[in-house]
Design a protein around this motif. Sequence first.
Motif, mmCIF file in Angstrom:
data_model
loop_
_atom_site.group_PDB
_atom_site.id
_atom_site.type_symbol
_atom_site.label_atom_id
_atom_site.label_comp_id
_atom_site.label_asym_id
_atom_site.label_seq_id
_atom_site.Cartn_x
_atom_site.Cartn_y
_atom_site.Cartn_z
ATOM 1 N N MET A 68 0.760 -1.693 0.031
ATOM 2 C CA MET A 68 0.374 0.026 -0.068
ATOM 3 C C MET A 68 0.675 1.524 0.070
ATOM 4 S SD MET A 68 -3.051 -0.873 2.187
ATOM 5 C CE MET A 68 -2.451 -1.704 3.691
ATOM 6 N N GLU A 69 1.703 1.282 0.462
ATOM 7 C CA GLU A 69 2.417 2.532 0.568
ATOM 8 C C GLU A 69 3.638 3.062 -0.203
ATOM 9 O OE1 GLU A 69 3.285 5.927 2.630
ATOM 10 O OE2 GLU A 69 2.894 3.723 3.979
ATOM 11 N N SER A 70 3.905 1.374 -1.260
ATOM 12 C CA SER A 70 4.361 1.175 -2.151
ATOM 13 C C SER A 70 3.515 1.884 -3.495
ATOM 14 C CB SER A 70 4.643 0.141 -2.471
ATOM 15 O OG SER A 70 5.688 -0.761 -2.021
ATOM 16 N N LEU A 71 2.316 2.157 -3.459
ATOM 17 C CA LEU A 71 1.835 2.956 -4.120
ATOM 18 C C LEU A 71 0.861 3.793 -4.351
ATOM 19 C CD1 LEU A 71 -2.220 -0.013 -4.298
ATOM 20 C CD2 LEU A 71 0.703 0.611 -5.711
ATOM 21 N N SER A 72 1.683 4.560 -2.506
ATOM 22 C CA SER A 72 1.149 6.238 -2.742
ATOM 23 C C SER A 72 2.775 6.407 -3.236
ATOM 24 C CB SER A 72 0.726 6.389 -0.669
ATOM 25 O OG SER A 72 1.232 7.652 -0.940
ATOM 26 N N PHE A 73 4.031 6.096 -2.679
ATOM 27 C CA PHE A 73 4.898 6.407 -3.173
ATOM 28 C C PHE A 73 5.543 6.542 -4.440
ATOM 29 C CE2 PHE A 73 9.996 5.917 -3.050
ATOM 30 C CZ PHE A 73 9.468 6.745 -2.702
ATOM 31 N N ARG A 74 4.439 5.779 -5.119
ATOM 32 C CA ARG A 74 4.796 6.217 -6.917
ATOM 33 C C ARG A 74 4.167 7.085 -7.197
ATOM 34 N NH1 ARG A 74 1.063 1.281 -10.529
ATOM 35 N NH2 ARG A 74 -0.535 2.640 -9.176
ATOM 36 N N THR A 75 2.625 7.442 -6.574
ATOM 37 C CA THR A 75 2.039 8.138 -6.886
ATOM 38 C C THR A 75 2.990 9.699 -7.027
ATOM 39 O OG1 THR A 75 -0.025 6.771 -6.370
ATOM 40 C CG2 THR A 75 -0.129 9.981 -6.494
ATOM 41 N N ALA A 76 3.206 9.799 -5.411
ATOM 42 C CA ALA A 76 3.868 11.135 -5.201
ATOM 43 C C ALA A 76 5.111 11.513 -6.836
ATOM 44 C CB ALA A 76 4.813 10.751 -3.272
ATOM 45 N N ILE A 77 5.662 9.902 -6.408
ATOM 46 C CA ILE A 77 6.705 9.981 -7.655
ATOM 47 C C ILE A 77 6.191 10.958 -9.204
ATOM 48 C CG2 ILE A 77 8.401 8.583 -8.952
ATOM 49 C CD1 ILE A 77 8.773 7.137 -6.734
ATOM 50 N N GLN A 78 5.170 9.705 -9.642
ATOM 51 C CA GLN A 78 4.362 9.989 -10.508
ATOM 52 C C GLN A 78 4.425 11.905 -10.929
ATOM 53 O OE1 GLN A 78 1.477 7.783 -11.090
ATOM 54 N NE2 GLN A 78 2.636 6.078 -11.932
ATOM 55 N N GLU A 79 3.851 12.515 -9.914
ATOM 56 C CA GLU A 79 3.599 13.470 -9.461
ATOM 57 C C GLU A 79 4.614 14.637 -10.227
ATOM 58 O OE1 GLU A 79 0.043 14.779 -10.112
ATOM 59 O OE2 GLU A 79 -0.117 12.836 -10.272
ATOM 60 N N THR A 80 5.916 13.919 -8.751
ATOM 61 C CA THR A 80 6.857 15.070 -8.426
ATOM 62 C C THR A 80 7.598 14.828 -9.875
ATOM 63 O OG1 THR A 80 6.864 14.422 -7.148
ATOM 64 C CG2 THR A 80 9.166 15.787 -7.829
ATOM 65 N N GLN A 81 7.577 14.447 -10.820
ATOM 66 C CA GLN A 81 7.948 13.768 -12.492
ATOM 67 C C GLN A 81 8.231 15.479 -13.226
ATOM 68 O OE1 GLN A 81 7.581 10.161 -12.741
ATOM 69 N NE2 GLN A 81 9.723 9.582 -12.537
ATOM 70 N N LYS A 82 5.931 15.393 -12.893
ATOM 71 C CA LYS A 82 5.325 16.153 -13.836
ATOM 72 C C LYS A 82 6.561 17.392 -13.396
ATOM 73 C CE LYS A 82 0.825 13.913 -13.877
ATOM 74 N NZ LYS A 82 -0.127 14.342 -13.434
ATOM 75 N N ILE A 83 7.049 18.423 -12.586
ATOM 76 C CA ILE A 83 7.663 19.280 -12.402
ATOM 77 C C ILE A 83 8.609 20.014 -11.736
ATOM 78 C CG2 ILE A 83 4.838 20.374 -11.705
ATOM 79 C CD1 ILE A 83 6.086 20.221 -8.969
ATOM 80 N N LYS A 84 9.634 18.190 -11.818
ATOM 81 C CA LYS A 84 10.859 18.761 -11.327
ATOM 82 C C LYS A 84 12.286 18.687 -11.787
ATOM 83 C CE LYS A 84 12.299 13.510 -10.961
ATOM 84 N NZ LYS A 84 14.806 13.918 -11.424
ATOM 85 N N GLY A 85 11.573 18.535 -13.940
ATOM 86 C CA GLY A 85 12.980 18.857 -14.757
ATOM 87 C C GLY A 85 13.950 17.984 -14.719
ATOM 88 N N ASP A 86 15.259 18.802 -14.999
ATOM 89 C CA ASP A 86 15.998 18.721 -15.110
ATOM 90 C C ASP A 86 16.887 17.743 -13.379
ATOM 91 O OD1 ASP A 86 15.877 17.895 -17.829
ATOM 92 O OD2 ASP A 86 17.021 19.133 -17.891
ATOM 93 N N ALA A 87 15.825 18.312 -12.030
ATOM 94 C CA ALA A 87 16.649 18.321 -11.286
ATOM 95 C C ALA A 87 16.664 16.781 -11.153
ATOM 96 C CB ALA A 87 15.980 19.359 -10.090
ATOM 97 N N THR A 88 17.700 16.945 -9.456
ATOM 98 C CA THR A 88 17.848 15.496 -9.377
ATOM 99 C C THR A 88 16.788 15.394 -7.442
ATOM 100 O OG1 THR A 88 19.152 16.062 -7.664
ATOM 101 C CG2 THR A 88 19.771 15.311 -9.170
ATOM 102 N N TRP A 89 16.498 14.998 -7.828
ATOM 103 C CA TRP A 89 15.355 14.612 -6.633
ATOM 104 C C TRP A 89 15.945 15.124 -5.285
ATOM 105 C CZ3 TRP A 89 10.863 12.534 -8.020
ATOM 106 C CH2 TRP A 89 10.173 12.032 -8.976
ATOM 107 N N TRP A 90 17.213 14.845 -4.718
ATOM 108 C CA TRP A 90 17.832 15.688 -4.155
ATOM 109 C C TRP A 90 17.609 17.508 -4.616
ATOM 110 C CZ3 TRP A 90 17.537 15.888 1.024
ATOM 111 C CH2 TRP A 90 18.302 16.287 1.625
ATOM 112 N N GLN A 91 18.426 17.245 -5.544
ATOM 113 C CA GLN A 91 17.296 19.117 -6.046
ATOM 114 C C GLN A 91 16.093 19.485 -6.043
ATOM 115 O OE1 GLN A 91 20.087 18.808 -9.693
ATOM 116 N NE2 GLN A 91 21.705 19.204 -8.475
#
Length: 323
Positions: free
Chosen positions: A126-149
């Motif tokens: 269940m937590e993996s599904l939630s984490f996947r949603t957060a990753i998908q939404e972040t990828q829409k706006i983070k551009g070329d930045a690394t995850w830490w950036q």
Amino acid sequence: MSTEGGTKAVVAALFANLGIAVTKFVAFLLTGSSSMLAESIHSVADSGNQGLLLFGGRQSKRRADAEHPFGYGRERYVYAFVVAVVLFFVGGIFALYEAWHKIGHPEPIDKWQWVPVAVLVAAIIMESLSFRTAIQETQKIKGDATWWQFIRRAKQPELPVILLEDLAALVGLVLALFGVGLTLITGDGIWDGIGTAAIGILLIVVAAILAVEMKGLLVGEAATPEQIAQIKAAIVAGPEVESLIHMRTVHLGPDELLVAAKIAVRHDETAGEVARGIDAAEARIRAAVPIARMIYLEPDIYQAGKPATGPSATDLPDTAEAH
């Protein structure tokens, strides 16, 4: 888009954590495992945190008034900072206390032994599904930045908070599975306590990172270097502005930027011409950086060959290092 994505990730995490909290607490009641209790409290704290993020987002939409003329955009930062405090005290400190008690008085798990393992595996899914949603939404706006950036530079607090919370939850579940598994294999309850202690340390580290990042946003951060370059180019793009003397920017909220600049105009322009030139420059700024909602441009007399008085555009940094 970023606000909608952040809300979607928060709602997904909220429903996931509510379900996980119930199953973990039932497993604790059946087995008496301290790792399960620590993880139950962790999920309850996370659920409360997601509620705080949603409430903060709603509060930030209030219209500006006489007492708060720049609006309530930073409410989102305030509640994100509270999330870090809750995660530290409710999650981390409680887990360390429970670990200290369990290590001092270890008890084996001698009933319903399959329950904690089944619950933890289900929670990881269940937590993996939630984490996947957060990753998908972040990828829409983070551009070329690394995850830490992205976590360091993002002005929207919800996605960085959810990313770190979900990551901590997944790692915590693995640690709990480690402690419970070794306790079941060896019959020694001290492993349950060690797993609980590791969860507590993890939560405190994540809470500290969140607190530092949200403090920077609360104090007030400038626009990104890319946005500053776009604003500068927009100011001097028209014939009304001879040069940019200096400029400062600060976020009033994740999606609202204040821009203040001193610009040089020709000495023979009339007041009406200067006013129209400022209006034109403001329009160019808003077109280049839409979140520049509040713009204050101060005109000064341009004299060829004579340096402008006052602080120049390079005397002070236009933007501080992100977080």
